[in-house]
Design an enzyme around this catalytic site. Sequence first.
Site, PDB file in Angstrom:
ATOM      1  CG  ASP A 180      -4.024   9.155   7.339  1.00 56.74           C
ATOM      2  OD1 ASP A 180      -4.588   8.063   7.193  1.00 56.74           O
ATOM      3  OD2 ASP A 180      -3.576   9.830   6.399  1.00 56.74           O
TER       4      ASP A 180
ATOM      5  CD  GLU B  13      -3.013  -0.740   2.368  1.00 60.26           C
ATOM      6  OE1 GLU B  13      -2.839   0.218   3.152  1.00 60.26           O
ATOM      7  OE2 GLU B  13      -3.885  -1.603   2.549  1.00 60.26           O
TER       8      GLU B  13
END
Length: 279
Positions: free
Chosen positions: A61, A50
């Site tokens: 995040d 990823e």
Amino acid sequence: MTARMEQRFADVAAEGRPVLVTYFMGGDPDFETSLSIMQALPKAGADVIELGVPFSDPMADGPAIQLAGQRALKAGQTLAKTLELARRFRAEDQRTPIVLMGYYNPIYIYGVERFLNDAVEAGVDGLIVVDLPPEMDDELCIPALKKGISFIRLATPTTDDRRLPKVLENTSGFVYYVSMTGITGSALPDPSRIAGAVARIKSHTSLPVCVGFGVKTAEHARVIGASADGVVVGTAIVNQIASSLTEEGRVTEATVPGVEALVRGLSAGVRAARLAAAE
């Protein structure tokens, strides 16, 4: 699912173990170092990569990945340069699937059609775009699928049986089960709850189910991998990179080897997962 992604999951399943999916932020701490990290990941045991696309407002995040994004942006990383990372990696590695992970805004500004064409040319196999719900599939998901790029959706503990079919409707590649609500980098939840969640998702789809958010150690990878088709590790890798840098955020001789050592340990964990489950 792209042929490369499908082949990788099939090959790993034939080995009787879960897939190890490794995340890092493209351009952290700089372009060339992140390319070296990307090239080192498969050698250390990563099955799928990823590749994070830095964004100035990364709402999903946690602090570690936010800081990684800031370092990357400061070093001049862009979506175009992240595609170039994929292109450079793909020139040497034709087998490891690449999934771009990020937010829709940089793609929208870049231009969806141009982005998808460039992603195909760069050898990208899948996308995870965390701020595009299924109701917006016409924006990017459907065009990506038409180009042969997998569109990977996130499911969470709050995705109930009424919502899940909608989430899975146009999902391809694999399903990314977020093992807790909140932001990346949180603590690992009860493994038995994860096993139940994986089984519930699998009752709705034939796609592989990979579990992430909270996986930091080889033991975590072993426990999660006992029930999941794949284990996703991100924050631990990002933290390893950060801990190796100078106070100014520059690369050191320990940066790439440190990531390699961590991923080798995680790889050993996923390889032990099914053995532990069978005991």
